[in-house]
Motif scaffolding. Structure first.
Motif, PDB file in Angstrom:
ATOM      1  N   ALA A 214       0.881  -1.250   0.069  1.00  0.00           N
ATOM      2  CA  ALA A 214       0.002   0.112  -0.138  1.00  0.00           C
ATOM      3  C   ALA A 214       0.885   1.201   0.176  1.00  0.00           C
ATOM      4  O   ALA A 214       0.521   2.219  -0.799  1.00  0.00           O
ATOM      5  CB  ALA A 214      -0.709  -0.071   1.083  1.00  0.00           C
ATOM      6  N   GLY A 217       2.546   2.792  -3.294  1.00  0.00           N
ATOM      7  CA  GLY A 217       1.790   3.938  -3.663  1.00  0.00           C
ATOM      8  C   GLY A 217       1.384   3.777  -5.417  1.00  0.00           C
ATOM      9  O   GLY A 217       0.841   4.738  -6.064  1.00  0.00           O
ATOM     10  N   THR A 218       1.868   2.577  -5.654  1.00  0.00           N
ATOM     11  CA  THR A 218       1.564   2.130  -7.335  1.00  0.00           C
ATOM     12  C   THR A 218       0.140   1.813  -7.609  1.00  0.00           C
ATOM     13  O   THR A 218      -0.439   2.276  -8.523  1.00  0.00           O
ATOM     14  CB  THR A 218       2.411   0.975  -8.013  1.00  0.00           C
ATOM     15  N   GLU A 219      -0.429   1.418  -6.623  1.00  0.00           N
ATOM     16  CA  GLU A 219      -2.050   1.204  -6.597  1.00  0.00           C
ATOM     17  C   GLU A 219      -2.738   1.569  -5.306  1.00  0.00           C
ATOM     18  O   GLU A 219      -2.001   1.604  -4.438  1.00  0.00           O
ATOM     19  CB  GLU A 219      -2.347  -0.407  -6.657  1.00  0.00           C
ATOM     20  N   SER A 220      -3.964   1.820  -5.538  1.00  0.00           N
ATOM     21  CA  SER A 220      -4.574   2.312  -4.399  1.00  0.00           C
ATOM     22  C   SER A 220      -5.026   0.999  -3.543  1.00  0.00           C
ATOM     23  O   SER A 220      -4.908  -0.018  -4.112  1.00  0.00           O
ATOM     24  CB  SER A 220      -6.196   2.897  -4.580  1.00  0.00           C
ATOM     25  N   PRO A 221      -4.895   1.232  -2.203  1.00  0.00           N
ATOM     26  CA  PRO A 221      -5.650   0.233  -1.354  1.00  0.00           C
ATOM     27  C   PRO A 221      -6.765  -0.618  -1.615  1.00  0.00           C
ATOM     28  O   PRO A 221      -6.835  -1.803  -1.489  1.00  0.00           O
ATOM     29  CB  PRO A 221      -5.640   0.890   0.159  1.00  0.00           C
ATOM     30  N   ALA A 222      -7.463   0.023  -2.325  1.00  0.00           N
ATOM     31  CA  ALA A 222      -8.978  -0.451  -2.792  1.00  0.00           C
ATOM     32  C   ALA A 222      -8.674  -1.274  -3.781  1.00  0.00           C
ATOM     33  O   ALA A 222      -9.102  -2.410  -3.995  1.00  0.00           O
ATOM     34  CB  ALA A 222      -9.984   0.594  -3.235  1.00  0.00           C
ATOM     35  N   THR A 223      -7.788  -1.056  -4.787  1.00  0.00           N
ATOM     36  CA  THR A 223      -7.424  -1.668  -6.012  1.00  0.00           C
ATOM     37  C   THR A 223      -6.506  -2.998  -5.617  1.00  0.00           C
ATOM     38  O   THR A 223      -6.931  -4.129  -6.064  1.00  0.00           O
ATOM     39  CB  THR A 223      -6.549  -1.089  -6.873  1.00  0.00           C
ATOM     40  N   LEU A 224      -5.822  -2.759  -4.408  1.00  0.00           N
ATOM     41  CA  LEU A 224      -4.924  -3.946  -3.980  1.00  0.00           C
ATOM     42  C   LEU A 224      -5.733  -4.933  -3.271  1.00  0.00           C
ATOM     43  O   LEU A 224      -5.577  -6.016  -3.651  1.00  0.00           O
ATOM     44  CB  LEU A 224      -3.794  -3.358  -3.096  1.00  0.00           C
ATOM     45  N   ARG A 225      -6.634  -4.485  -2.644  1.00  0.00           N
ATOM     46  CA  ARG A 225      -8.070  -5.392  -1.957  1.00  0.00           C
ATOM     47  C   ARG A 225      -8.619  -6.265  -3.005  1.00  0.00           C
ATOM     48  O   ARG A 225      -8.762  -7.581  -2.977  1.00  0.00           O
ATOM     49  CB  ARG A 225      -8.949  -4.524  -1.091  1.00  0.00           C
ATOM     50  N   ARG A 226      -9.068  -5.490  -4.098  1.00  0.00           N
ATOM     51  CA  ARG A 226      -9.841  -6.076  -5.292  1.00  0.00           C
ATOM     52  C   ARG A 226      -8.980  -6.994  -5.788  1.00  0.00           C
ATOM     53  O   ARG A 226      -9.664  -8.359  -5.946  1.00  0.00           O
ATOM     54  CB  ARG A 226     -10.498  -5.041  -5.957  1.00  0.00           C
TER      55      ARG A 226
END
Ligand SMILES: NC(=O)c1ccc[n+]([C@@H]2O[C@H](COP(=O)([O-])OP(=O)(O)OC[C@H]3O[C@@H](n4cnc5c(N)ncnc54)[C@H](OP(=O)(O)O)[C@@H]3O)[C@@H](O)[C@H]2O)c1
Length: 272
Positions: A214, A217-226
């Motif tokens: 997280a 910073g390359t992906e948002s936490p929401a994207t990483l979760r999905r």
């Protein structure tokens, strides 16, 4: 910064974390600490920190004074060091939750005041600090505070002092939220049958890995979760269970409770 002395008053959780983080960083400012407890000073010295023998000695040597005592003790501290501050006119950096710039300026009879809200991961040079300075604070004093903290912490400035209470609730108090989450995940792992040591190491290692991803910073936490939540998979079941129990609301309420307490401290203590 190498030639500057940072005098840290209060060698408790936050003061020690800052001092130890700075002491472990080549090229960082020299950190000198003082605490009014003999035992605490002894422990700090055993930890390898530079410790002043008296508060007056620390104030006399400091280019920057970091106030790392509880918010309830800042006004009394100001009375103790008033003479030294009037003589040396150091830059004062308060890390005390809630205490506002106008109260600090009144108590210390100095306008050269910056507020910082750091957190204890500064100890391992992984801190997060939010800074606020009134509009009349000189650019070189702002730069000094930033340079002082950057070896141990990421740094953000806010232009609205009220946001310091929000920062206190998110990052000042925040490490405890994640410690609690690690504790809860480990306990749930034990409930699910894992040996306690493995459960606690797995929970901490998982939190570290997730935080690093997280934090990159390359992906948002929401994207990483999905990305790790496959339809009809195990993670989806767990996330659904969290959401059904009001997970997002729970954080919102907790952060608001901490923010309101910081604002309350400022009002209660700043009234004198
Ligand atoms: N802990 C955190 O995670 C965190 C994060 C961000 C900001 N802060 C802020 O950092 C400040 C310190 O918090 P903390 O958790 O480090 O508190 P702490 O562990 O209680 O440390 C404060 C230390 O200062 C000593 N002290 C009090 N008055 C003093 C004086 N006049 N001269 C010298 N030493 C004195 C205290 O001694 P006694 O115990 O004998 O009073 C104690 O050892 C607070 O204002 C807090 O809002 C803390």
């Amino acid at each position: 910064m190498q030639n500057m002395t940072i005098g840290i008053i209060g060698a408790g959780n936050m003061g020690r974390a800052l001092a130890a983080g700075l002491a472990a960083t080549p090229g960082a400012a020299r950190a000198l600490v003082y605490d009014h407890s003999d035992d605490t000073r002894r422990r700090a010295a055993q930890q390898g920190l530079a410790v002043a023998k008296t508060l007056a000695e620390l104030v006399a040597q400091a280019d920057v004074l970091v106030l790392a005592v509880k918010p309830q003790h800042v006004a009394a501290l100001a009375r103790e060091i008033a003479a030294g501050v009037a003589t040396g006119h150091p830059l004062i950096v308060s890390v005390a939750a809630g205490i506002r710039t106008d109260a600090l300026r009144r108590w210390f009879h100095s306008d050269r005041v910056v507020r910082a809200m750091p957190n204890t991961p500064a100890l391992i040079r992984a801190g997060a600090t939010v800074l606020y300075a009134a509009a009349d604070i000189a650019a070189d004093d702002r730069a000094r505070v930033e340079a002082l903290l950057q070896p141990v912490s990421a740094v953000w400035w806010v232009a609205d002092e009220d946001l310091m209470d929000a920062a206190t609730a998110v990052s000042g108090s925040g490490p405890a939220y994640f410690f609690l989450a690690i504790e809860a995940l480990a306990a749930a792992g034990v409930q699910a049958g894992l040996p306690a040591l493995i459960a606690s190491e797995l929970a901490a290692a998982t939190a570290l890995g997730a935080a690093r991803m997280a934090g990159a910073g390359t992906e948002s936490p929401a994207t990483l979760r999905r990305q790790v939540t496959s339809p009809n998979g195990t993670t989806e079941r767990a996330i659904q269970s969290f959401m059904d129990q009001g997970f997002m609301k729970m954080f919102e309420r907790a952060v608001e409770a901490a923010r309101a307490r910081a604002a309350e401290l400022g009002e209660e203590l700043g009234a004198v």
